[in-house]
Design a protein around this motif. Structure first.
Motif, PDB file in Angstrom:
ATOM      1  N   ALA A 381      41.822  34.486  49.921  1.00 16.72           N
ATOM      2  CA  ALA A 381      42.482  34.356  48.321  1.00 16.72           C
ATOM      3  C   ALA A 381      43.875  34.166  47.515  1.00 16.72           C
ATOM      4  O   ALA A 381      44.525  34.169  46.972  1.00 16.72           O
ATOM      5  CB  ALA A 381      41.695  34.982  47.642  1.00 16.72           C
ATOM      6  N   ASN A 382      44.211  35.369  48.977  1.00 19.30           N
ATOM      7  CA  ASN A 382      45.439  35.599  48.982  1.00 19.30           C
ATOM      8  C   ASN A 382      46.480  34.415  49.614  1.00 19.30           C
ATOM      9  O   ASN A 382      47.668  34.930  49.382  1.00 19.30           O
ATOM     10  CB  ASN A 382      45.968  37.168  48.688  1.00 19.30           C
ATOM     11  N   ASP A 383      46.146  33.631  50.013  1.00 19.95           N
ATOM     12  CA  ASP A 383      46.708  32.554  50.782  1.00 19.95           C
ATOM     13  C   ASP A 383      47.180  31.549  50.127  1.00 19.95           C
ATOM     14  O   ASP A 383      46.829  30.737  50.089  1.00 19.95           O
ATOM     15  CB  ASP A 383      45.803  32.327  52.572  1.00 19.95           C
ATOM     16  N   THR A 384      47.724  31.985  49.461  1.00 15.97           N
ATOM     17  CA  THR A 384      48.757  30.575  48.245  1.00 15.97           C
ATOM     18  C   THR A 384      49.912  31.357  47.736  1.00 15.97           C
ATOM     19  O   THR A 384      50.012  32.668  47.859  1.00 15.97           O
ATOM     20  CB  THR A 384      46.696  30.870  47.341  1.00 15.97           C
ATOM     21  N   PRO A 385      51.005  30.047  47.308  1.00 16.47           N
ATOM     22  CA  PRO A 385      52.433  30.807  46.743  1.00 16.47           C
ATOM     23  C   PRO A 385      51.443  31.094  45.037  1.00 16.47           C
ATOM     24  O   PRO A 385      53.111  31.498  45.056  1.00 16.47           O
ATOM     25  CB  PRO A 385      53.034  29.017  47.451  1.00 16.47           C
ATOM     26  N   TYR A 386      50.631  30.382  44.889  1.00  9.88           N
ATOM     27  CA  TYR A 386      50.647  30.578  43.758  1.00  9.88           C
ATOM     28  C   TYR A 386      49.466  32.171  43.477  1.00  9.88           C
ATOM     29  O   TYR A 386      49.297  32.963  43.849  1.00  9.88           O
ATOM     30  CB  TYR A 386      49.574  30.199  43.464  1.00  9.88           C
ATOM     31  N   GLY A 387      49.747  32.764  41.727  1.00  8.99           N
ATOM     32  CA  GLY A 387      49.233  34.101  41.918  1.00  8.99           C
ATOM     33  C   GLY A 387      49.211  33.145  40.350  1.00  8.99           C
ATOM     34  O   GLY A 387      49.156  34.716  39.533  1.00  8.99           O
ATOM     35  N   LEU A 388      48.273  32.476  39.732  1.00 11.73           N
ATOM     36  CA  LEU A 388      48.489  32.781  38.056  1.00 11.73           C
ATOM     37  C   LEU A 388      46.640  33.938  37.673  1.00 11.73           C
ATOM     38  O   LEU A 388      46.934  34.559  36.702  1.00 11.73           O
ATOM     39  CB  LEU A 388      47.931  31.029  37.345  1.00 11.73           C
ATOM     40  N   ALA A 389      45.098  33.420  38.201  1.00 12.20           N
ATOM     41  CA  ALA A 389      44.352  34.164  38.462  1.00 12.20           C
ATOM     42  C   ALA A 389      43.334  34.226  39.460  1.00 12.20           C
ATOM     43  O   ALA A 389      43.435  32.975  40.034  1.00 12.20           O
ATOM     44  CB  ALA A 389      43.697  32.898  37.304  1.00 12.20           C
ATOM     45  N   ALA A 390      42.522  34.252  38.790  1.00 10.53           N
ATOM     46  CA  ALA A 390      41.153  34.535  40.162  1.00 10.53           C
ATOM     47  C   ALA A 390      40.245  34.952  39.773  1.00 10.53           C
ATOM     48  O   ALA A 390      40.412  35.918  38.548  1.00 10.53           O
ATOM     49  CB  ALA A 390      42.311  35.549  41.619  1.00 10.53           C
ATOM     50  N   SER A 391      39.404  34.844  40.795  1.00 10.09           N
ATOM     51  CA  SER A 391      37.847  35.101  40.106  1.00 10.09           C
ATOM     52  C   SER A 391      36.920  35.906  40.866  1.00 10.09           C
ATOM     53  O   SER A 391      36.937  35.192  42.249  1.00 10.09           O
ATOM     54  CB  SER A 391      36.489  34.519  38.987  1.00 10.09           C
TER      55      SER A 391
END
Length: 458
Positions: A381-391
């Motif tokens: 889940a955290n392996d991304t350059p983005y950080g907008l939202a998560a569920s």
């Protein structure tokens, strides 16, 4: 003379051509915003609220006509278009009711006889907005800004000029003070002039990383604050102890709202191995039953992609992922016929190196990634350059604990990620900075002025 052109993505036909603002017209628009600010900033919260409530009432009364402009310019199904107009009205109503409390003076004890912080308006603000939620994003920008006493210049996406005119028209229709809210129908390249105008005090931008970086760099060179809401590749983590039926219902809905053209949609569905096959089966049932078609038809659940270039890029992401080993369970084929439709698509066997996982997918494409356990799911889940939202779908206690370890601006536990006027939203990392909505959003574009009143206390 240059024009802003709106094309109906259902048919590919041009529905509107509007002259683009000239440099002189851009200056004149900001002239009016500055002139309006001089009186608007002195109005009471009650006076500002009366204007916002009147605009909201007008939109609710004309929901079908306003919604249809969205449907014809960017393909949103009419059922969703009505919902967006009403949600925009809700944002106006929410800030009309709560702005005074959000911006109440904050008393802070010091060596002064009295010391406090008061929240004052800055001046004309510029909102640079995208096409995918024309009404909602406009009011997410303008409702708090106007209630704080600022004036607003909205530079909307050039593909939705009719929406921009309709939004500004709502203020005109209720007799709002001239100049407090204006639509700037300018080409994208001309937004720099507006940012650099010394009377524009701050900029709110929603859109792509590339666009946000350009806007932020220009604003920074002028020492002007910005709020950026950029792209997202939101993870949806489904653990083995989740309610799979409920999770499948919500994931399917999240993935296809606005034909999947939403920054905060669930895009990477990360499923713990023991429940992977069952969730894929549940998603297949739900996604395959969705109706793709003319957004004017009340039965349509998924409309077209907004532009042909966007559809082409989406299809590239799907085909490259399949070529790299992903399995296409549903969709994945370009349809024949008019318009820029794309089938609801479900990919399994997706790995982090594939475009469907590595890049933001802006369309009705669900990418399922298998995780060995909860820890590996969190790492994916955290392996991304983005950080907008998560569920995350699990027990409440476990989900709340996991939220602290998810690098995202907002987290939904056992529910859909959504924007809400009552709650702040925004991203971290390459998804942007700053917050919109809620009490945090209205304080982004104010002067938090410290006042110290003597004599000094011994």
């Amino acid at each position: 003379m240059s024009f802003l052109t709106a094309t109906d993505p259902t048919t590919g036909a041009v529905v509107r051509r509007v002259p683009a603002a000239t440099p002189e017209e851009i200056t004149a628009t900001i002239d009016r915003a500055q002139a309006a600010f001089e009186s608007w900033r002195t109005t009471s919260f009650d006076e500002r609220a009366d204007v916002l409530r009147a605009v909201a009432a007008h939109m609710r009364e004309n929901v079908d006509q306003l919604g249809m402009v969205m449907t014809e310019e960017m393909g949103k199904p009419m059922t969703e278009s009505r919902g967006e107009v009403n949600k925009a009205a809700w944002a106006a109503e929410h800030y009309a009711e709560h702005a005074a409390a959000y911006l109440t003076d904050e008393v802070i004890a010091s060596d002064a006889s009295s010391s406090y912080v008061q929240y004052l308006p800055l001046g004309p603000l510029l909102g640079v907005l995208p096409w995918n939620a024309p009404f909602w994003l406009a009011f997410r920008f303008c409702a708090p800004a106007l209630m704080a006493g600022n004036t607003c210049v909205m530079k909307h996406d050039p593909h939705v000029p009719g929406c921009a005119e309709a939004i500004a028209g709502a203020f005109d229709a209720v007799g709002a003070p001239p100049g407090i809210f204006q639509a700037l129908l300018a080409e994208t390249g001309d937004v720099e002039q507006a940012i650099r105008d010394p009377r524009i005090q701050a900029v709110s931008f929603t859109g792509s990383e590339r666009g946000g970086a350009a806007v932020a760099s220009i604003a920074a060179s002028e020492i002007k604050p910005t709020v950026l809401e950029l792209g997202g590749s939101d993870p949806c983590v489904v653990l083995a102890d989740a309610d799979l039926t409920q999770a499948a219902d919500v994931i399917a809905l999240s993935r296809i709202i606005n034909a999947g053209q939403s920054c905060i949609a669930a895009k990477r569905i990360i499923v713990e191995r023991p429940v992977h096959d069952e969730l894929v089966e549940l998603l297949t049932e739900r996604l395959s039953a969705l109706v793709v078609g003319d957004p004017r038809d009340e039965s349509t659940q998924v409309g077209p992609i907004a532009r042909s270039d966007l559809r082409d890029n989406l299809h590239r992401q799907v085909t490259e992922s399949v070529a790299a080993g992903a399995r296409c369970v549903l969709g994945g084929e370009l349809p024949d016929g008019d318009g820029w439709f794309y089938p609801v698509t479900l990919l399994t066997g997706v790995t982090p190196d594939m475009p469907a996982c590595r890049e933001e997918t802006f369309g009705p494409v669900a990418a399922v990634v298998v995780a060995d356990d909860a820890d590996s799911a969190l790492a994916l889940a955290n392996d991304t350059p983005y950080g907008l939202a998560a569920s995350v779908w699990t027990t409440r206690e476990r989900g709340e604990a996991m939220a602290r370890d998810l690098f995202a601006g907002q987290v939904a536990v056992n529910g859909i990620v959504k924007s809400d006027p009552r709650l702040p939203s925004g991203g971290i990392k390459r998804s942007g900075y700053g917050r919109e909505l809620g009490p945090h959003g209205i304080r982004e574009f104010v002067n938090a002025q410290q006042v110290w009143v003597g004599p000094k206390r011994e």
